[in-house]
Enzyme design. Structure first.
Site, PDB file in Angstrom:
ATOM      1  N   GLU A 138      -1.730   7.156  -5.093  1.00 40.94           N
ATOM      2  CA  GLU A 138      -0.640   7.868  -4.406  1.00 40.94           C
ATOM      3  C   GLU A 138      -0.005   6.985  -3.316  1.00 40.94           C
ATOM      4  OE1 GLU A 138      -0.786  12.039  -4.031  1.00 40.94           O
ATOM      5  OE2 GLU A 138      -2.419  12.220  -5.492  1.00 40.94           O
ATOM      6  N   GLY A 139       0.042   5.696  -3.627  1.00 43.38           N
ATOM      7  CA  GLY A 139       0.615   4.706  -2.726  1.00 43.38           C
ATOM      8  C   GLY A 139      -0.473   3.946  -2.008  1.00 43.38           C
TER       9      GLY A 139
ATOM     10  N   GLN B 268     -24.638   0.972   5.889  1.00 42.77           N
ATOM     11  CA  GLN B 268     -25.325   0.042   6.785  1.00 42.77           C
ATOM     12  C   GLN B 268     -26.444   0.762   7.565  1.00 42.77           C
ATOM     13  OE1 GLN B 268     -24.358  -2.978   6.321  1.00 42.77           O
ATOM     14  NE2 GLN B 268     -25.723  -3.980   7.776  1.00 42.77           N
ATOM     15  N   ILE B 269     -26.160   1.953   8.022  1.00 45.77           N
ATOM     16  CA  ILE B 269     -27.175   2.718   8.774  1.00 45.77           C
ATOM     17  C   ILE B 269     -28.355   3.079   7.861  1.00 45.77           C
ATOM     18  CG2 ILE B 269     -27.601   4.964   9.911  1.00 45.77           C
ATOM     19  CD1 ILE B 269     -24.757   4.676  11.156  1.00 45.77           C
TER      20      ILE B 269
ATOM     21  N   GLN C 204     -29.000   1.058  20.588  1.00 42.49           N
ATOM     22  CA  GLN C 204     -27.563   1.036  20.901  1.00 42.49           C
ATOM     23  C   GLN C 204     -26.718   0.564  19.701  1.00 42.49           C
ATOM     24  OE1 GLN C 204     -26.001  -1.726  23.917  1.00 42.49           O
ATOM     25  NE2 GLN C 204     -25.250   0.071  24.994  1.00 42.49           N
TER      26      GLN C 204
ATOM     27  N   SER D  60       3.089   6.308 -12.608  1.00 37.25           N
ATOM     28  CA  SER D  60       2.688   4.896 -12.714  1.00 37.25           C
ATOM     29  C   SER D  60       2.724   4.395 -14.157  1.00 37.25           C
ATOM     30  CB  SER D  60       1.268   4.703 -12.172  1.00 37.25           C
ATOM     31  OG  SER D  60       1.237   5.075 -10.828  1.00 37.25           O
ATOM     32  N   GLU D  61       3.110   3.145 -14.266  1.00 32.11           N
ATOM     33  CA  GLU D  61       3.138   2.479 -15.579  1.00 32.11           C
ATOM     34  C   GLU D  61       2.504   1.102 -15.411  1.00 32.11           C
ATOM     35  OE1 GLU D  61       7.159   2.268 -16.967  1.00 32.11           O
ATOM     36  OE2 GLU D  61       7.382   4.454 -17.034  1.00 32.11           O
TER      37      GLU D  61
HETATM   38  N1  CAA Z   1      11.727  11.822  -0.169  1.00 33.77           N
HETATM   39  C1  CAA Z   1      12.983  11.910  -0.700  1.00 33.77           C
HETATM   40  N2  CAA Z   1      13.686  10.822  -1.070  1.00 33.77           N
HETATM   41  C2  CAA Z   1      13.122   9.616  -0.886  1.00 33.77           C
HETATM   42  C3  CAA Z   1      11.832   9.466  -0.355  1.00 33.77           C
HETATM   43  C4  CAA Z   1      11.133  10.635   0.018  1.00 33.77           C
HETATM   44  N3  CAA Z   1       9.911  10.567   0.535  1.00 33.77           N
HETATM   45  N4  CAA Z   1      11.527   8.154  -0.309  1.00 33.77           N
HETATM   46  C5  CAA Z   1      12.594   7.498  -0.780  1.00 33.77           C
HETATM   47  N5  CAA Z   1      13.560   8.388  -1.141  1.00 33.77           N
HETATM   48  C6  CAA Z   1      14.877   8.083  -1.668  1.00 33.77           C
HETATM   49  C7  CAA Z   1      15.670   7.248  -0.678  1.00 33.77           C
HETATM   50  O1  CAA Z   1      16.354   8.063   0.243  1.00 33.77           O
HETATM   51  C8  CAA Z   1      16.613   6.507  -1.592  1.00 33.77           C
HETATM   52  O2  CAA Z   1      17.675   7.365  -1.954  1.00 33.77           O
HETATM   53  P1  CAA Z   1      19.230   6.895  -1.899  1.00 33.77           P
HETATM   54  O3  CAA Z   1      19.371   5.732  -2.835  1.00 33.77           O
HETATM   55  O4  CAA Z   1      20.001   8.095  -2.323  1.00 33.77           O
HETATM   56  O5  CAA Z   1      19.488   6.468  -0.483  1.00 33.77           O
HETATM   57  C9  CAA Z   1      15.798   6.297  -2.839  1.00 33.77           C
HETATM   58  O6  CAA Z   1      14.760   7.264  -2.827  1.00 33.77           O
HETATM   59  C10 CAA Z   1      15.194   4.907  -2.922  1.00 33.77           C
HETATM   60  O7  CAA Z   1      14.424   4.697  -1.748  1.00 33.77           O
HETATM   61  P2  CAA Z   1      13.828   3.271  -1.381  1.00 33.77           P
HETATM   62  O8  CAA Z   1      14.945   2.282  -1.410  1.00 33.77           O
HETATM   63  O9  CAA Z   1      13.046   3.414  -0.133  1.00 33.77           O
HETATM   64  O10 CAA Z   1      12.867   3.012  -2.627  1.00 33.77           O
HETATM   65  P3  CAA Z   1      12.065   1.722  -3.062  1.00 33.77           P
HETATM   66  O11 CAA Z   1      12.279   1.506  -4.502  1.00 33.77           O
HETATM   67  O12 CAA Z   1      12.320   0.588  -2.122  1.00 33.77           O
HETATM   68  O13 CAA Z   1      10.543   2.218  -2.911  1.00 33.77           O
HETATM   69  C11 CAA Z   1       8.370   2.564  -1.910  1.00 33.77           C
HETATM   70  C12 CAA Z   1       9.902   2.426  -1.720  1.00 33.77           C
HETATM   71  C13 CAA Z   1       7.804   3.014  -0.592  1.00 33.77           C
HETATM   72  C14 CAA Z   1       7.731   1.249  -2.307  1.00 33.77           C
HETATM   73  C15 CAA Z   1       8.100   3.623  -3.018  1.00 33.77           C
HETATM   74  O14 CAA Z   1       8.497   3.179  -4.282  1.00 33.77           O
HETATM   75  C16 CAA Z   1       6.658   4.033  -3.077  1.00 33.77           C
HETATM   76  O15 CAA Z   1       6.242   4.948  -2.379  1.00 33.77           O
HETATM   77  N6  CAA Z   1       5.837   3.371  -3.975  1.00 33.77           N
HETATM   78  C17 CAA Z   1       4.474   3.787  -4.221  1.00 33.77           C
HETATM   79  C18 CAA Z   1       4.426   4.650  -5.459  1.00 33.77           C
HETATM   80  C19 CAA Z   1       3.201   5.489  -5.518  1.00 33.77           C
HETATM   81  O16 CAA Z   1       2.781   6.086  -4.528  1.00 33.77           O
HETATM   82  N7  CAA Z   1       2.609   5.585  -6.715  1.00 33.77           N
HETATM   83  C20 CAA Z   1       1.472   6.386  -6.948  1.00 33.77           C
HETATM   84  C21 CAA Z   1       1.686   7.227  -8.180  1.00 33.77           C
HETATM   85  S1  CAA Z   1       0.684   8.651  -8.420  1.00 33.77           S
HETATM   86  C22 CAA Z   1      -0.906   8.092  -8.597  1.00 33.77           C
HETATM   87  O17 CAA Z   1      -1.379   7.364  -7.807  1.00 33.77           O
HETATM   88  C23 CAA Z   1      -1.698   8.504  -9.787  1.00 33.77           C
HETATM   89  C24 CAA Z   1      -2.325   9.820  -9.727  1.00 33.77           C
HETATM   90  O18 CAA Z   1      -2.444  10.445 -10.739  1.00 33.77           O
HETATM   91  C25 CAA Z   1      -2.896  10.371  -8.457  1.00 33.77           C
END
Ligand code: CAA
Length: 380
Positions: free
Chosen positions: A363-364, A336-337, A279, A126-127
Protein backbone atom coordinates in the site's frame (compact mmCIF):
# COMPACT_ATOMS: atom_id res chain seq x y z
CA UNK A 1 -8.48 18.24 21.80
CA UNK A 2 -9.31 15.18 23.83
CA UNK A 3 -7.58 11.82 23.96
CA UNK A 4 -10.36 9.65 25.42
CA UNK A 5 -12.20 7.04 23.39
CA UNK A 6 -15.98 7.28 23.28
CA UNK A 7 -18.00 4.53 24.94
CA UNK A 8 -18.77 3.02 21.52
CA UNK A 9 -15.10 3.08 20.48
CA UNK A 10 -14.06 1.36 23.72
CA UNK A 11 -16.79 -1.24 23.26
CA UNK A 12 -15.60 -2.05 19.72
CA UNK A 13 -11.98 -2.26 20.89
CA UNK A 14 -13.00 -4.69 23.67
CA UNK A 15 -15.14 -6.74 21.31
CA UNK A 16 -12.27 -7.06 18.81
CA UNK A 17 -9.73 -7.85 21.55
CA UNK A 18 -11.98 -10.52 23.04
CA UNK A 19 -12.70 -12.09 19.63
CA UNK A 20 -9.00 -12.00 18.68
CA UNK A 21 -7.92 -13.60 21.96
CA UNK A 22 -10.53 -16.38 21.74
CA UNK A 23 -10.70 -17.15 18.03
CA UNK A 24 -7.47 -15.97 16.40
CA UNK A 25 -4.48 -15.89 18.79
CA UNK A 26 -4.61 -19.63 19.62
CA UNK A 27 -4.29 -20.62 15.94
CA UNK A 28 -2.20 -17.74 14.55
CA UNK A 29 1.20 -19.49 14.70
CA UNK A 30 -0.17 -22.67 13.14
CA UNK A 31 -1.92 -20.79 10.31
CA UNK A 32 1.34 -18.96 9.63
CA UNK A 33 3.29 -22.22 9.57
CA UNK A 34 0.79 -23.93 7.26
CA UNK A 35 0.13 -20.81 5.13
CA UNK A 36 -3.57 -21.51 5.84
CA UNK A 37 -6.14 -18.86 4.90
CA UNK A 38 -8.39 -18.27 7.95
CA UNK A 39 -11.71 -18.78 6.14
CA UNK A 40 -13.71 -19.68 9.29
CA UNK A 41 -12.33 -16.70 11.20
CA UNK A 42 -13.11 -14.32 8.33
CA UNK A 43 -16.69 -15.68 8.20
CA UNK A 44 -17.16 -15.00 11.92
CA UNK A 45 -15.63 -11.54 11.53
CA UNK A 46 -18.23 -10.84 8.86
CA UNK A 47 -21.01 -11.86 11.25
CA UNK A 48 -19.60 -9.47 13.88
CA UNK A 49 -19.50 -6.58 11.39
CA UNK A 50 -15.70 -6.39 11.11
CA UNK A 51 -15.60 -6.76 7.31
CA UNK A 52 -17.57 -3.61 6.51
CA UNK A 53 -17.05 -1.50 9.58
CA UNK A 54 -17.50 1.96 8.05
CA UNK A 55 -20.15 1.01 5.50
CA UNK A 56 -23.62 2.42 6.29
CA UNK A 57 -26.04 -0.10 7.76
CA UNK A 58 -28.34 0.24 4.73
CA UNK A 59 -25.61 -1.48 2.67
CA UNK A 60 -24.95 -4.23 5.19
CA UNK A 61 -22.14 -2.51 7.11
CA UNK A 62 -21.68 -1.70 10.77
CA UNK A 63 -21.96 2.09 10.22
CA UNK A 64 -19.07 2.85 12.59
CA UNK A 65 -16.46 5.60 12.44
CA UNK A 66 -12.85 5.24 11.24
CA UNK A 67 -11.52 5.33 14.82
CA UNK A 68 -13.56 2.21 15.63
CA UNK A 69 -12.08 0.60 12.54
CA UNK A 70 -8.45 1.30 13.50
CA UNK A 71 -9.09 0.11 17.05
CA UNK A 72 -10.48 -3.18 15.77
CA UNK A 73 -7.71 -3.51 13.16
CA UNK A 74 -5.08 -3.03 15.87
CA UNK A 75 -6.59 -5.75 18.08
CA UNK A 76 -7.08 -8.26 15.24
CA UNK A 77 -3.55 -7.63 13.91
CA UNK A 78 -2.09 -7.98 17.40
CA UNK A 79 -3.30 -11.58 17.35
CA UNK A 80 -2.59 -12.24 13.67
CA UNK A 81 -1.27 -9.75 11.13
CA UNK A 82 -2.45 -11.98 8.26
CA UNK A 83 -6.05 -11.76 9.43
CA UNK A 84 -5.50 -8.02 9.88
CA UNK A 85 -4.58 -7.43 6.25
CA UNK A 86 -7.46 -9.58 4.96
CA UNK A 87 -9.80 -7.37 6.98
CA UNK A 88 -8.04 -4.16 5.96
CA UNK A 89 -8.18 -4.85 2.22
CA UNK A 90 -11.88 -5.74 2.33
CA UNK A 91 -12.81 -2.67 4.39
CA UNK A 92 -10.49 0.03 3.04
CA UNK A 93 -9.57 -1.00 -0.48
CA UNK A 94 -12.78 -2.63 -1.65
CA UNK A 95 -15.81 -1.49 0.38
CA UNK A 96 -14.67 2.14 0.59
CA UNK A 97 -14.26 2.88 -3.15
CA UNK A 98 -17.59 1.21 -3.98
CA UNK A 99 -19.33 3.20 -1.23
CA UNK A 100 -17.61 6.41 -2.35
CA UNK A 101 -17.65 6.14 -6.13
CA UNK A 102 -20.31 3.48 -6.78
CA UNK A 103 -23.77 4.01 -8.19
CA UNK A 104 -26.78 3.06 -6.06
CA UNK A 105 -27.14 -0.19 -8.05
CA UNK A 106 -23.44 -1.02 -7.52
CA UNK A 107 -23.76 -0.42 -3.79
CA UNK A 108 -26.78 -2.68 -3.49
CA UNK A 109 -25.36 -5.44 -5.69
CA UNK A 110 -21.61 -5.42 -4.86
CA UNK A 111 -21.06 -3.52 -1.63
CA UNK A 112 -23.74 -5.16 0.50
CA UNK A 113 -22.40 -8.76 0.40
CA UNK A 114 -18.82 -7.47 0.87
CA UNK A 115 -19.78 -5.38 3.89
CA UNK A 116 -21.68 -8.31 5.44
CA UNK A 117 -18.63 -10.51 4.97
CA UNK A 118 -20.57 -12.87 2.71
CA UNK A 119 -18.10 -12.06 -0.05
CA UNK A 120 -14.45 -11.12 0.03
CA UNK A 121 -12.75 -8.43 -2.01
CA UNK A 122 -9.32 -7.75 -3.52
CA UNK A 123 -7.79 -4.57 -4.92
CA UNK A 124 -5.91 -5.08 -8.17
CA UNK A 125 -3.58 -2.16 -8.91
CA UNK A 126 0.04 -3.43 -8.78
CA UNK A 127 1.55 -5.03 -11.85
CA UNK A 128 4.97 -6.51 -12.54
CA UNK A 129 6.01 -3.14 -14.07
CA UNK A 130 3.74 -0.84 -12.03
CA UNK A 131 4.64 -0.86 -8.34
CA UNK A 132 5.40 2.56 -6.85
CA UNK A 133 4.81 4.01 -10.33
CA UNK A 134 1.15 3.05 -10.14
CA UNK A 135 0.20 5.08 -13.22
CA UNK A 136 2.34 2.81 -15.44
CA UNK A 137 -0.55 0.34 -15.84
CA UNK A 138 -0.30 -2.04 -18.79
CA UNK A 139 -3.53 -3.93 -18.16
CA UNK A 140 -5.71 -2.69 -21.01
CA UNK A 141 -9.45 -2.04 -21.17
CA UNK A 142 -11.05 -1.93 -24.62
CA UNK A 143 -14.68 -1.03 -25.20
CA UNK A 144 -16.74 -3.63 -27.06
CA UNK A 145 -20.39 -2.63 -27.27
CA UNK A 146 -21.83 -2.52 -23.79
CA UNK A 147 -18.81 -4.32 -22.30
CA UNK A 148 -15.20 -3.56 -21.48
CA UNK A 149 -12.66 -6.25 -22.30
CA UNK A 150 -9.73 -6.50 -19.88
CA UNK A 151 -6.33 -7.99 -20.70
CA UNK A 152 -3.28 -7.97 -18.49
CA UNK A 153 -1.60 -9.13 -15.34
CA UNK A 154 -1.73 -8.05 -11.70
CA UNK A 155 0.65 -9.09 -8.98
CA UNK A 156 1.09 -8.99 -5.19
CA UNK A 157 -2.69 -8.95 -4.78
CA UNK A 158 -3.78 -9.56 -1.19
CA UNK A 159 -6.84 -11.89 -1.05
CA UNK A 160 -6.34 -12.47 -4.80
CA UNK A 161 -6.81 -16.24 -4.65
CA UNK A 162 -9.78 -16.12 -2.27
CA UNK A 163 -11.66 -13.04 -3.44
CA UNK A 164 -15.13 -13.06 -4.97
CA UNK A 165 -15.08 -9.42 -6.05
CA UNK A 166 -12.16 -7.51 -7.55
CA UNK A 167 -11.54 -3.81 -7.96
CA UNK A 168 -9.42 -3.70 -11.12
CA UNK A 169 -7.56 -0.76 -12.65
CA UNK A 170 -6.80 -0.70 -16.36
CA UNK A 171 -5.65 1.69 -19.02
CA UNK A 172 -7.78 2.72 -21.98
CA UNK A 173 -5.03 4.73 -23.66
CA UNK A 174 -1.43 4.94 -22.36
CA UNK A 175 -1.02 8.28 -24.24
CA UNK A 176 -3.40 9.81 -21.72
CA UNK A 177 -1.06 8.80 -18.84
CA UNK A 178 -2.93 8.58 -15.53
CA UNK A 179 -6.01 10.24 -17.02
CA UNK A 180 -6.58 7.16 -19.21
CA UNK A 181 -7.02 4.79 -16.27
CA UNK A 182 -10.44 3.36 -15.38
CA UNK A 183 -11.60 1.38 -12.36
CA UNK A 184 -13.90 -1.65 -12.61
CA UNK A 185 -15.76 -3.99 -10.31
CA UNK A 186 -15.11 -7.51 -11.57
CA UNK A 187 -16.72 -10.77 -10.48
CA UNK A 188 -13.91 -13.29 -9.90
CA UNK A 189 -16.07 -15.94 -11.58
CA UNK A 190 -15.89 -14.12 -14.92
CA UNK A 191 -14.46 -16.21 -17.73
CA UNK A 192 -10.87 -15.35 -18.57
CA UNK A 193 -9.89 -14.46 -15.01
CA UNK A 194 -7.38 -16.78 -13.36
CA UNK A 195 -5.03 -17.03 -10.42
CA UNK A 196 -1.59 -17.77 -11.86
CA UNK A 197 0.28 -18.36 -8.61
CA UNK A 198 0.43 -17.62 -4.92
CA UNK A 199 3.56 -16.00 -3.51
CA UNK A 200 5.61 -17.84 -0.90
CA UNK A 201 6.27 -15.13 1.64
CA UNK A 202 8.46 -14.18 4.58
CA UNK A 203 5.51 -13.01 6.68
CA UNK A 204 1.72 -12.61 6.74
CA UNK A 205 1.76 -16.17 5.48
CA UNK A 206 -1.87 -16.97 6.35
CA UNK A 207 -3.11 -14.30 3.94
CA UNK A 208 -2.78 -15.08 0.27
CA UNK A 209 -0.88 -12.81 -2.10
CA UNK A 210 -1.51 -13.76 -5.70
CA UNK A 211 -0.57 -13.07 -9.26
CA UNK A 212 -3.67 -12.72 -11.42
CA UNK A 213 -4.29 -12.88 -15.15
CA UNK A 214 -7.05 -11.20 -17.13
CA UNK A 215 -7.44 -12.82 -20.52
CA UNK A 216 -10.26 -11.21 -22.50
CA UNK A 217 -12.32 -10.71 -19.34
CA UNK A 218 -15.63 -9.16 -20.42
CA UNK A 219 -16.96 -6.68 -17.88
CA UNK A 220 -20.41 -5.11 -18.34
CA UNK A 221 -20.11 -1.32 -18.77
CA UNK A 222 -22.27 -0.75 -15.68
CA UNK A 223 -19.45 -2.26 -13.61
CA UNK A 224 -17.16 0.68 -14.33
CA UNK A 225 -16.44 2.35 -10.98
CA UNK A 226 -16.31 6.14 -11.07
CA UNK A 227 -16.34 8.42 -14.11
CA UNK A 228 -14.17 8.19 -17.24
CA UNK A 229 -10.56 9.17 -16.62
CA UNK A 230 -10.96 9.03 -12.85
CA UNK A 231 -9.49 5.58 -12.23
CA UNK A 232 -6.17 6.88 -10.91
CA UNK A 233 -7.93 9.19 -8.46
CA UNK A 234 -10.11 6.29 -7.34
CA UNK A 235 -6.92 4.27 -6.81
CA UNK A 236 -4.99 6.98 -4.95
CA UNK A 237 -7.83 8.19 -2.73
CA UNK A 238 -8.64 4.57 -1.85
CA UNK A 239 -5.02 4.02 -0.82
CA UNK A 240 -5.22 7.01 1.54
CA UNK A 241 -7.68 5.06 3.68
CA UNK A 242 -5.85 1.79 3.07
CA UNK A 243 -2.70 3.33 4.54
CA UNK A 244 -4.54 4.09 7.78
CA UNK A 245 -5.54 0.42 7.86
CA UNK A 246 -1.92 -0.70 7.36
CA UNK A 247 -0.74 1.78 10.01
CA UNK A 248 -3.14 0.12 12.46
CA UNK A 249 -1.97 -3.32 11.36
CA UNK A 250 1.63 -2.23 12.07
CA UNK A 251 0.47 -0.84 15.40
CA UNK A 252 -1.06 -4.20 16.32
CA UNK A 253 2.16 -6.05 15.40
CA UNK A 254 4.20 -3.55 17.45
CA UNK A 255 1.90 -3.86 20.47
CA UNK A 256 2.06 -7.66 20.39
CA UNK A 257 5.88 -7.70 20.18
CA UNK A 258 6.29 -4.99 22.80
CA UNK A 259 3.99 -6.64 25.34
CA UNK A 260 5.63 -10.04 24.84
CA UNK A 261 9.12 -8.54 25.30
CA UNK A 262 8.07 -6.55 28.37
CA UNK A 263 6.68 -9.64 30.09
CA UNK A 264 9.69 -11.74 29.11
CA UNK A 265 12.09 -9.15 30.51
CA UNK A 266 10.42 -9.56 33.91
CA UNK A 267 10.77 -13.34 34.06
CA UNK A 268 14.02 -14.03 32.21
CA UNK A 269 16.89 -14.05 34.70
CA UNK A 270 20.59 -13.55 33.95
CA UNK A 271 23.38 -12.77 36.40
CA UNK A 272 20.94 -13.58 39.23
CA UNK A 273 18.19 -11.08 38.42
CA UNK A 274 15.43 -10.42 35.86
CA UNK A 275 16.88 -8.78 32.75
CA UNK A 276 14.46 -5.81 33.15
CA UNK A 277 16.70 -4.75 36.07
CA UNK A 278 19.45 -3.90 33.58
CA UNK A 279 19.58 -0.42 32.07
CA UNK A 280 20.33 -1.88 28.62
CA UNK A 281 16.86 -3.47 28.65
CA UNK A 282 15.15 -0.53 30.39
CA UNK A 283 16.25 1.84 27.63
CA UNK A 284 14.92 -0.53 24.99
CA UNK A 285 11.59 -0.66 26.85
CA UNK A 286 11.45 3.14 27.05
CA UNK A 287 12.16 3.59 23.33
CA UNK A 288 9.73 0.86 22.30
CA UNK A 289 6.93 2.25 24.51
CA UNK A 290 7.47 5.82 23.29
CA UNK A 291 7.52 4.91 19.59
CA UNK A 292 4.51 2.62 20.03
CA UNK A 293 2.54 5.47 21.56
CA UNK A 294 3.66 7.92 18.85
CA UNK A 295 2.48 5.45 16.16
CA UNK A 296 -0.84 5.15 17.94
CA UNK A 297 -1.33 8.92 18.10
CA UNK A 298 -0.48 9.43 14.41
CA UNK A 299 -2.78 6.58 13.39
CA UNK A 300 -5.71 7.78 15.50
CA UNK A 301 -5.17 11.33 14.24
CA UNK A 302 -5.32 10.15 10.62
CA UNK A 303 -8.52 8.23 11.42
CA UNK A 304 -10.03 11.33 13.08
CA UNK A 305 -9.12 13.46 10.05
CA UNK A 306 -10.96 10.98 7.82
CA UNK A 307 -13.97 10.99 10.16
CA UNK A 308 -14.03 14.80 9.99
CA UNK A 309 -14.28 14.69 6.20
CA UNK A 310 -10.98 16.53 5.65
CA UNK A 311 -8.41 15.50 3.04
CA UNK A 312 -6.22 13.07 4.96
CA UNK A 313 -3.60 11.93 2.39
CA UNK A 314 -0.71 13.39 4.38
CA UNK A 315 -1.96 12.24 7.79
CA UNK A 316 -2.44 8.74 6.38
CA UNK A 317 1.02 8.67 4.78
CA UNK A 318 2.66 9.91 7.99
CA UNK A 319 0.80 7.35 10.10
CA UNK A 320 1.71 4.51 7.75
CA UNK A 321 5.34 5.60 7.40
CA UNK A 322 5.90 5.99 11.11
CA UNK A 323 3.87 3.03 12.35
CA UNK A 324 5.44 0.63 9.83
CA UNK A 325 9.03 1.72 10.48
CA UNK A 326 8.27 1.54 14.19
CA UNK A 327 6.95 -2.01 13.85
CA UNK A 328 10.27 -2.90 12.22
CA UNK A 329 12.13 -1.25 15.12
CA UNK A 330 9.98 -2.71 17.89
CA UNK A 331 9.89 -6.27 16.57
CA UNK A 332 13.66 -6.16 16.09
CA UNK A 333 14.16 -4.96 19.67
CA UNK A 334 11.70 -7.58 20.92
CA UNK A 335 13.71 -10.36 19.27
CA UNK A 336 16.85 -8.86 20.82
CA UNK A 337 15.31 -8.89 24.31
CA UNK A 338 14.28 -12.52 23.84
CA UNK A 339 17.84 -13.33 22.70
CA UNK A 340 18.22 -16.83 21.22
CA UNK A 341 14.62 -17.59 22.17
CA UNK A 342 13.48 -14.67 20.01
CA UNK A 343 14.99 -16.34 16.97
CA UNK A 344 13.06 -19.53 17.65
CA UNK A 345 9.56 -20.28 16.36
CA UNK A 346 8.67 -21.37 19.90
CA UNK A 347 8.14 -17.71 20.78
CA UNK A 348 5.75 -15.34 18.93
CA UNK A 349 8.20 -12.47 18.38
CA UNK A 350 9.83 -14.40 15.53
CA UNK A 351 6.50 -14.23 13.63
CA UNK A 352 5.92 -10.58 14.55
CA UNK A 353 9.40 -9.73 13.24
CA UNK A 354 8.65 -11.39 9.88
CA UNK A 355 5.14 -9.88 9.69
CA UNK A 356 6.35 -6.33 10.36
CA UNK A 357 8.48 -6.03 7.21
CA UNK A 358 5.64 -5.97 4.70
CA UNK A 359 4.02 -2.95 6.38
CA UNK A 360 6.95 -0.88 5.03
CA UNK A 361 6.25 -2.13 1.51
CA UNK A 362 2.60 -2.69 0.62
CA UNK A 363 0.00 0.00 0.00
CA UNK A 364 2.95 2.25 -0.82
CA UNK A 365 6.53 1.75 0.28
CA UNK A 366 8.07 4.02 2.92
CA UNK A 367 9.66 5.83 -0.01
CA UNK A 368 6.24 6.41 -1.63
CA UNK A 369 4.88 7.73 1.70
CA UNK A 370 7.81 10.17 1.83
CA UNK A 371 6.95 11.29 -1.72
CA UNK A 372 3.36 11.96 -0.67
CA UNK A 373 4.37 13.78 2.53
CA UNK A 374 7.05 15.94 0.94
CA UNK A 375 4.76 16.86 -1.99
CA UNK A 376 2.06 17.99 0.46
CA UNK A 377 4.57 19.89 2.62
CA UNK A 378 6.10 21.68 -0.37
CA UNK A 379 2.64 22.72 -1.53
CA UNK A 380 1.88 24.51 1.78
N1 CAA B 1 -6.37 11.45 -3.84
C1 CAA B 1 -6.93 11.95 -4.99
N2 CAA B 1 -6.20 12.24 -6.08
C2 CAA B 1 -4.87 12.04 -6.02
C3 CAA B 1 -4.24 11.52 -4.87
C4 CAA B 1 -5.05 11.24 -3.75
N3 CAA B 1 -4.52 10.75 -2.63
N4 CAA B 1 -2.92 11.41 -5.11
C5 CAA B 1 -2.72 11.86 -6.35
N5 CAA B 1 -3.90 12.23 -6.91
C6 CAA B 1 -4.11 12.79 -8.23
C7 CAA B 1 -3.35 14.10 -8.38
O1 CAA B 1 -4.12 15.19 -7.93
C8 CAA B 1 -3.13 14.15 -9.87
O2 CAA B 1 -4.32 14.58 -10.51
P1 CAA B 1 -4.32 15.74 -11.65
O3 CAA B 1 -3.47 15.23 -12.78
O4 CAA B 1 -5.75 15.91 -12.01
O5 CAA B 1 -3.69 16.95 -11.03
C9 CAA B 1 -2.97 12.70 -10.25
O6 CAA B 1 -3.56 11.93 -9.22
C10 CAA B 1 -1.51 12.29 -10.41
O7 CAA B 1 -0.84 12.60 -9.19
P2 CAA B 1 0.74 12.52 -9.07
O8 CAA B 1 1.33 13.34 -10.17
O9 CAA B 1 1.10 12.86 -7.67
O10 CAA B 1 0.99 10.98 -9.36
P3 CAA B 1 2.34 10.18 -9.59
O11 CAA B 1 2.17 9.31 -10.77
O12 CAA B 1 3.52 11.09 -9.53
O13 CAA B 1 2.35 9.19 -8.32
C11 CAA B 1 2.87 8.37 -6.11
C12 CAA B 1 2.59 9.58 -7.03
C13 CAA B 1 2.89 8.89 -4.69
C14 CAA B 1 4.20 7.71 -6.42
C15 CAA B 1 1.72 7.33 -6.29
O14 CAA B 1 1.75 6.73 -7.55
C16 CAA B 1 1.75 6.26 -5.24
O15 CAA B 1 1.16 6.42 -4.18
N6 CAA B 1 2.41 5.08 -5.54
C17 CAA B 1 2.36 3.93 -4.67
C18 CAA B 1 1.31 2.97 -5.16
C19 CAA B 1 0.87 2.02 -4.10
O16 CAA B 1 0.64 2.40 -2.95
N7 CAA B 1 0.70 0.75 -4.48
C20 CAA B 1 0.23 -0.25 -3.61
C21 CAA B 1 -0.88 -1.03 -4.27
S1 CAA B 1 -1.97 -1.98 -3.27
C22 CAA B 1 -1.03 -3.18 -2.55
O17 CAA B 1 -0.04 -2.91 -1.97
C23 CAA B 1 -1.43 -4.61 -2.68
C24 CAA B 1 -2.47 -5.08 -1.76
O18 CAA B 1 -3.23 -5.91 -2.14
C25 CAA B 1 -2.54 -4.60 -0.34
Amino acid sequence: MQFELTEQQRMIKDLAADFAAREIAPIAAQMDEEERFPADVVKKMGELGFMGMNVPEQYGGAGLDMVCYVLAMEEISKACASTGVIMSVNNSLVCWPIETYGTEEQKVKWLTPLAKGEKLGAYCLSEPGAGTDAAAQTTMAKKDGDHWVLNGMKNFITNGANADTLIVFAHTDPELKHKGILAFIVDAKTEGFSVIRKEEKMGIRASDTAQLAFDNVRVPADQQLGPDGAGFKVAMSTLDGGRIGIASQALGISAAAYEAALEYSKVREQFGRPICKFQAIQWKIADMATRLEASRLLTYRAACAKDQGKRYSEEAAMAKLYASETSHFITNEAVQIFGGNGYSKEYPVERHFRDAKITEIYEGTSEAQRMVISAMELRK
